[in-house]
Design a protein around this motif. Sequence first.
Motif, PDB file in Angstrom:
ATOM      1  N   ARG A 219       0.637  -1.355   0.149  1.00  0.00           N
ATOM      2  CA  ARG A 219      -0.031  -0.130   0.010  1.00  0.00           C
ATOM      3  C   ARG A 219       0.908   1.265   0.079  1.00  0.00           C
ATOM      4  NH1 ARG A 219      -4.898  -1.463   4.719  1.00  0.00           N
ATOM      5  NH2 ARG A 219      -5.468  -3.504   3.355  1.00  0.00           N
ATOM      6  N   SER A 220       2.121   1.173  -0.065  1.00  0.00           N
ATOM      7  CA  SER A 220       2.879   2.189  -0.085  1.00  0.00           C
ATOM      8  C   SER A 220       2.814   2.883  -1.306  1.00  0.00           C
ATOM      9  CB  SER A 220       4.583   1.793   0.065  1.00  0.00           C
ATOM     10  OG  SER A 220       5.396   2.915  -0.092  1.00  0.00           O
ATOM     11  N   PRO A 221       2.736   4.479  -1.260  1.00  0.00           N
ATOM     12  CA  PRO A 221       2.586   5.235  -2.504  1.00  0.00           C
ATOM     13  C   PRO A 221       3.509   4.995  -3.581  1.00  0.00           C
ATOM     14  CG  PRO A 221       2.187   6.476  -0.487  1.00  0.00           C
ATOM     15  CD  PRO A 221       2.842   5.182   0.040  1.00  0.00           C
ATOM     16  N   ASN A 222       5.059   4.652  -2.939  1.00  0.00           N
ATOM     17  CA  ASN A 222       5.981   4.395  -4.013  1.00  0.00           C
ATOM     18  C   ASN A 222       5.801   3.004  -4.552  1.00  0.00           C
ATOM     19  OD1 ASN A 222       7.508   6.483  -2.944  1.00  0.00           O
ATOM     20  ND2 ASN A 222       8.383   5.468  -1.355  1.00  0.00           N
ATOM     21  N   VAL A 223       5.078   2.057  -4.391  1.00  0.00           N
ATOM     22  CA  VAL A 223       4.779   0.905  -4.839  1.00  0.00           C
ATOM     23  C   VAL A 223       3.418   0.834  -5.686  1.00  0.00           C
ATOM     24  CG1 VAL A 223       3.993  -1.442  -4.597  1.00  0.00           C
ATOM     25  CG2 VAL A 223       5.925  -0.713  -3.152  1.00  0.00           C
ATOM     26  N   ALA A 224       2.538   1.696  -5.164  1.00  0.00           N
ATOM     27  CA  ALA A 224       1.298   2.114  -5.905  1.00  0.00           C
ATOM     28  C   ALA A 224       1.188   2.878  -7.071  1.00  0.00           C
ATOM     29  CB  ALA A 224       0.021   2.369  -5.053  1.00  0.00           C
ATOM     30  N   GLU A 225       1.871   4.088  -6.760  1.00  0.00           N
ATOM     31  CA  GLU A 225       2.312   5.175  -7.734  1.00  0.00           C
ATOM     32  C   GLU A 225       3.570   5.330  -7.924  1.00  0.00           C
ATOM     33  OE1 GLU A 225       0.153   6.572  -9.437  1.00  0.00           O
ATOM     34  OE2 GLU A 225      -1.853   5.445  -9.034  1.00  0.00           O
ATOM     35  N   PRO A 226       4.493   4.277  -8.715  1.00  0.00           N
ATOM     36  CA  PRO A 226       5.612   4.778  -9.004  1.00  0.00           C
ATOM     37  C   PRO A 226       5.714   5.943  -9.848  1.00  0.00           C
ATOM     38  CG  PRO A 226       5.078   2.968 -10.199  1.00  0.00           C
ATOM     39  CD  PRO A 226       4.007   3.237  -9.289  1.00  0.00           C
ATOM     40  N   PRO A 227       7.044   6.609 -10.080  1.00  0.00           N
ATOM     41  CA  PRO A 227       7.183   7.781 -10.779  1.00  0.00           C
ATOM     42  C   PRO A 227       6.667   7.671 -12.411  1.00  0.00           C
ATOM     43  CG  PRO A 227       8.913   7.529  -9.662  1.00  0.00           C
ATOM     44  CD  PRO A 227       8.115   6.296  -9.546  1.00  0.00           C
ATOM     45  N   PHE A 228       7.004   6.416 -13.126  1.00  0.00           N
ATOM     46  CA  PHE A 228       6.518   6.271 -14.241  1.00  0.00           C
ATOM     47  C   PHE A 228       5.106   6.143 -14.534  1.00  0.00           C
ATOM     48  CE2 PHE A 228       8.636   2.563 -12.386  1.00  0.00           C
ATOM     49  CZ  PHE A 228       7.836   1.938 -12.323  1.00  0.00           C
ATOM     50  N   ALA A 229       4.441   5.674 -13.584  1.00  0.00           N
ATOM     51  CA  ALA A 229       2.944   5.680 -13.364  1.00  0.00           C
ATOM     52  C   ALA A 229       2.120   7.053 -13.336  1.00  0.00           C
ATOM     53  CB  ALA A 229       2.573   4.583 -12.209  1.00  0.00           C
ATOM     54  N   ALA A 230       2.941   7.760 -12.466  1.00  0.00           N
ATOM     55  CA  ALA A 230       2.424   8.902 -12.080  1.00  0.00           C
ATOM     56  C   ALA A 230       2.373  10.262 -13.457  1.00  0.00           C
ATOM     57  CB  ALA A 230       3.136   9.919 -11.202  1.00  0.00           C
ATOM     58  N   ALA A 231       3.576   9.571 -14.203  1.00  0.00           N
ATOM     59  CA  ALA A 231       3.786  10.348 -15.532  1.00  0.00           C
ATOM     60  C   ALA A 231       3.007   9.783 -16.814  1.00  0.00           C
ATOM     61  CB  ALA A 231       5.391  10.401 -15.898  1.00  0.00           C
ATOM     62  N   GLY A 232       2.238   8.755 -16.498  1.00  0.00           N
ATOM     63  CA  GLY A 232       1.295   8.338 -17.625  1.00  0.00           C
ATOM     64  C   GLY A 232       2.230   7.204 -18.352  1.00  0.00           C
TER      65      GLY A 232
ATOM     66  N   ALA B 183       5.087  19.930 -23.895  1.00  0.00           N
ATOM     67  CA  ALA B 183       5.377  18.697 -24.000  1.00  0.00           C
ATOM     68  C   ALA B 183       4.943  17.881 -22.624  1.00  0.00           C
ATOM     69  CB  ALA B 183       6.516  18.194 -24.619  1.00  0.00           C
ATOM     70  N   PRO B 184       4.648  16.470 -22.858  1.00  0.00           N
ATOM     71  CA  PRO B 184       4.468  15.746 -21.481  1.00  0.00           C
ATOM     72  C   PRO B 184       5.706  15.948 -20.903  1.00  0.00           C
ATOM     73  CG  PRO B 184       3.493  14.603 -23.137  1.00  0.00           C
ATOM     74  CD  PRO B 184       4.337  15.566 -24.085  1.00  0.00           C
ATOM     75  N   PRO B 185       5.697  16.014 -19.426  1.00  0.00           N
ATOM     76  CA  PRO B 185       6.826  15.937 -18.359  1.00  0.00           C
ATOM     77  C   PRO B 185       7.824  14.764 -18.540  1.00  0.00           C
ATOM     78  CG  PRO B 185       5.047  15.557 -17.188  1.00  0.00           C
ATOM     79  CD  PRO B 185       4.472  15.815 -18.531  1.00  0.00           C
ATOM     80  N   THR B 186       9.052  15.050 -18.479  1.00  0.00           N
ATOM     81  CA  THR B 186       9.965  13.832 -18.393  1.00  0.00           C
ATOM     82  C   THR B 186       9.889  12.852 -17.406  1.00  0.00           C
ATOM     83  OG1 THR B 186      11.640  15.384 -19.688  1.00  0.00           O
ATOM     84  CG2 THR B 186      12.490  13.264 -18.660  1.00  0.00           C
ATOM     85  N   VAL B 187       9.660  11.652 -17.716  1.00  0.00           N
ATOM     86  CA  VAL B 187       9.774  10.474 -16.548  1.00  0.00           C
ATOM     87  C   VAL B 187      10.780  10.523 -15.871  1.00  0.00           C
ATOM     88  CG1 VAL B 187       9.136   8.374 -16.565  1.00  0.00           C
ATOM     89  CG2 VAL B 187       8.042   9.343 -18.357  1.00  0.00           C
ATOM     90  N   PRO B 188      10.849  10.660 -14.700  1.00  0.00           N
ATOM     91  CA  PRO B 188      11.895  10.454 -13.777  1.00  0.00           C
ATOM     92  C   PRO B 188      12.418   9.101 -13.921  1.00  0.00           C
ATOM     93  CG  PRO B 188      10.076  10.680 -12.471  1.00  0.00           C
ATOM     94  CD  PRO B 188       9.608  11.063 -13.734  1.00  0.00           C
ATOM     95  N   THR B 189      13.814   8.879 -13.546  1.00  0.00           N
ATOM     96  CA  THR B 189      14.451   7.376 -13.706  1.00  0.00           C
ATOM     97  C   THR B 189      14.144   6.830 -12.318  1.00  0.00           C
ATOM     98  OG1 THR B 189      16.229   8.248 -15.012  1.00  0.00           O
ATOM     99  CG2 THR B 189      16.514   6.429 -13.886  1.00  0.00           C
ATOM    100  N   PRO B 190      13.662   5.699 -12.186  1.00  0.00           N
ATOM    101  CA  PRO B 190      13.540   5.008 -10.878  1.00  0.00           C
ATOM    102  C   PRO B 190      14.688   5.270 -10.139  1.00  0.00           C
ATOM    103  CG  PRO B 190      12.422   3.711 -12.829  1.00  0.00           C
ATOM    104  CD  PRO B 190      13.282   4.889 -13.389  1.00  0.00           C
TER     105      PRO B 190
END
Length: 232
Positions: A146-159, A209-216
């Motif tokens: 349930r951790s936000p880092n697991v449920a919503e990783p950076p690449f998921a938040a960026a679409g 343009a869409p934001p750059t996806v941060p590297t995990p």
Amino acid sequence: MDTSPNCAICNAPAYPECPCESERLQIAVKQAEQRAMESRLAEIRDWVISHARKHILNAFERLTSARKVAHSAYLASLPFYSIYMQYSGHPPLHPAALAQLQAQISEAHAELKRGIDADWRASVLRYPEVLDYFYSLVDLRLPNERSPNVAEPPFAAAGYADKGYERSGLGKEVRKKSRRDREGSAQPERSGRSKREDHMYTVVGRSRAPPTVPTPPIQPGYGYPPGPYYGY
């Protein structure tokens, strides 16, 4: 119509199943483990070896200390030993008595050496047990689901922006073609704009343009003690 994607590696049909993706996934997993865990594993390994070696050396020291005390007590109990030591190994004794005493001392020293070797071997052979124990003390935990880092990783938040597609070159060609088409269709409307306005338009357009996806995030031996042990 079959909408299953072809193999991403060799472009073979999805059925029968192509092994390329599975094989490449195993390679990618090993590479990711090395990047994420290599430094942590090295740190854990150094910690375990340090504590295991310290325990083994302490145990060996305790064994040999007791053995040396017993050895000294035995020598002190030998007849004429105090005189032998007083005269630095050349006491005024009968040759037969001196020879017997020297033989007893020599045998006691040999027995001490055999005992020390046995103590060292017994101590070193405990390394597997001791290493297992200290490794068991290391706490490795998976994050909460349930951790936000697991449920919503950076690449998921960026679409889930497709960086692989962009790097492949195909995306660039499509974008260039689309840009040329847009510029061609918009040329009559922009004919009156100045070069400065064109530049401003291009900059503003890029900023949308869409934001750059941060590297995990990527998370970040020893000289052996004297003796016959060379490691496991």
